[in-house]
Design a protein around this motif. Sequence first.
Motif, PDB file in Angstrom:
ATOM      1  N   PRO A  48      11.327  38.866  42.564  1.00 62.25           N
ATOM      2  CA  PRO A  48      10.752  38.200  43.727  1.00 62.25           C
ATOM      3  C   PRO A  48      11.460  36.880  44.009  1.00 62.25           C
ATOM      4  O   PRO A  48      11.825  36.150  43.079  1.00 62.25           O
ATOM      5  N   THR A  49      11.663  36.611  45.267  1.00 63.57           N
ATOM      6  CA  THR A  49      12.296  35.361  45.674  1.00 63.57           C
ATOM      7  C   THR A  49      11.213  34.331  45.951  1.00 63.57           C
ATOM      8  O   THR A  49      10.285  34.589  46.715  1.00 63.57           O
ATOM      9  N   ILE A  50      11.317  33.177  45.318  1.00 59.63           N
ATOM     10  CA  ILE A  50      10.343  32.109  45.514  1.00 59.63           C
ATOM     11  C   ILE A  50      10.903  31.131  46.553  1.00 59.63           C
ATOM     12  O   ILE A  50      11.941  30.509  46.329  1.00 59.63           O
ATOM     13  N   SER A  51      10.226  31.032  47.679  1.00 61.32           N
ATOM     14  CA  SER A  51      10.632  30.111  48.735  1.00 61.32           C
ATOM     15  C   SER A  51       9.990  28.751  48.511  1.00 61.32           C
ATOM     16  O   SER A  51       8.988  28.635  47.780  1.00 61.32           O
ATOM     17  N   PRO A  52      10.522  27.702  49.145  1.00 61.94           N
ATOM     18  CA  PRO A  52       9.875  26.383  49.044  1.00 61.94           C
ATOM     19  C   PRO A  52       8.453  26.428  49.583  1.00 61.94           C
ATOM     20  O   PRO A  52       8.095  27.280  50.385  1.00 61.94           O
ATOM     21  N   ARG A  53       7.623  25.523  49.115  1.00 62.44           N
ATOM     22  CA  ARG A  53       6.240  25.374  49.550  1.00 62.44           C
ATOM     23  C   ARG A  53       5.418  26.632  49.255  1.00 62.44           C
ATOM     24  O   ARG A  53       4.610  27.071  50.060  1.00 62.44           O
TER      25      ARG A  53
END
Length: 615
Positions: A48-53
């Motif tokens: 999974p890609t963790i995006s900012p915020r």
Amino acid sequence: MSSNQPGVIRRFFQGVWNALNFTRRLVFNLIFLLILLAFLGGFLAKRPTISPRTALVLDPSGAIVEQFSTDPTQRALASIAGNESPEVQLRDLLRAIDSAAKDSRIERIVLIPDEIASVGLATARELGAALDRFKATGKEVIALSGGMGQNEYLIAAHANRILLDPDGAVLLEGFANYRSYYKDALDKLGVEVHLIKVGTFKSAAEPYILNQASDASKEADGYWMGGIWNEYLAEVAALRKLDVAAISDDISHYDERVAAHAGDLARLALDQKLVDQLTTRAEAREQLRALGAAEGKEGFRQVDYKSYLATLAPQSLSRFGSQVAVVVAQGEIVPGERPPGMIGGKSTAQLVRAAREDDNVKAIVLRVDSPGGDAVSSELIRRELAQAREAGKPVVVSMGDVAASGGYWISMASDEIWAEPNTITGSIGIFGLIMTVPDTLAKLGIHTDGVGTTPLAGTLDIRRPLSPQLEAIITSVIRRGYSEFIGKVAQARGKTPEQVDAIAQGRVWSGAQAKERGLVDKLGGLGDAIAAAASRAKLGDDYSVRYVERELSTWERVALSFSDSEAMVRVARWTGFRLPPGMFSSSELQQVAATIESLRGKRYGAFAHCFCELH
């Protein structure tokens, strides 16, 4: 027709056998295909890609434990079946929280405690401390619940804000320890119960000889439970900026408070300032969307803790470099080799020995969560820890929810003992319980008679009355066992046996009370104990932490690697494959079965156990 052709009956059974054989091969081939698909999915799937915020959603489902009691294969099969694991490891939750605290992409934690099946008070406090570390970085924790009991609330109270469903409730009731008493029932059955004990307050066997709790039992239970309850109230009051007396008064007059709020428990919790706002789940999502980056029509940018753990770099499995070894001692203490979730005298001692013999292990932390059990097995583990100290490796004990009786016995051989203020510990005492049934059999018209070659022959036969000679022998053995117990505690804690006897006698203490009496050195969690062990070994910051556990087989490693895999879940959904519900046995049944098995072939045994449960 040929005379060699098989008959009808033979052809029938041969057909049945062929059908069963075909079914067997089909099932194994399907399982192999699922595993192959999981492998392919694991290789092809992206993390999974963790995006900012992003918000980290902490929503553990099941009992929070120190160590899984189910093996990797069971967890993998449960994952294939689409079933939630009945257990969540405390160490995984702590790692997710502490990693998120340092992760600039994680903006806040959304805590949802509703699916926690069980959590001990010390475990709840450990999780609360981790949430406090997260908040110390300037990030926010929001608790969202449809209703909480007091142990779950102890975790949620560490949040910056608590959002409660309008139909929910926060139930704080205090602690109790009620047991059933069987004397009258046993008298009616004609069962004679002989209790031999050392320790005024060792009350575990009282239900078999009394119809109600003794004054000593009530005094002791009231004291340790009162201490833990006061700790609970003080912590909640400090976190919520409330007055302890006000919380206590609300609980004492809860019927009046509920009536005044027309039965609206959620509104009552809000007015008592136990929560900050009443919101439905949909309204809470809208608030979270407004706080963070929106994603989709109704959702907010989020990642669940299991997916987040999958994005983290694997914890080092290297056997090289300086290490602090953690050995988990969770569950009943029983003889022999036992799986995780129970403490086997042989298997746990072997884990300690493996840590002692590993040159890269510079210190050992024993994490104890046990009410006790078999005295001989407890001593085997204690001796291994003592040998580790003699070998120059510091040993530090970290007490979890319970470390009483045999759980305290295995904690003695240490340089330092850490406990949470609400840990249950002590219960230093020994008892023996013997039941005989001659009167029971007589009620049925059955009588026992015969001869023996010595006065001792046949004295352990429960069909016969208890021999005064046997009672005298057991009394001497139990008194010696108690003397040995307090003698070892005295030697380990730098006290005289008389000083230990004054705080022993089977009494149970909270962690804070035990520290006041010199049975515990410091108050804190597992992380504090690990840091103390590293400091004693003079490791500085240059060390890794490794859990010393049973070596997994090749298949178990494969199963474990996919037990929480998204690929496994996708394969299960794609194939529609489901295993029958109830296929997996509970850890409680495993513990009971192992305890019964440990008694097989024994005519008697000594157990150091604490029946000190909170309700």
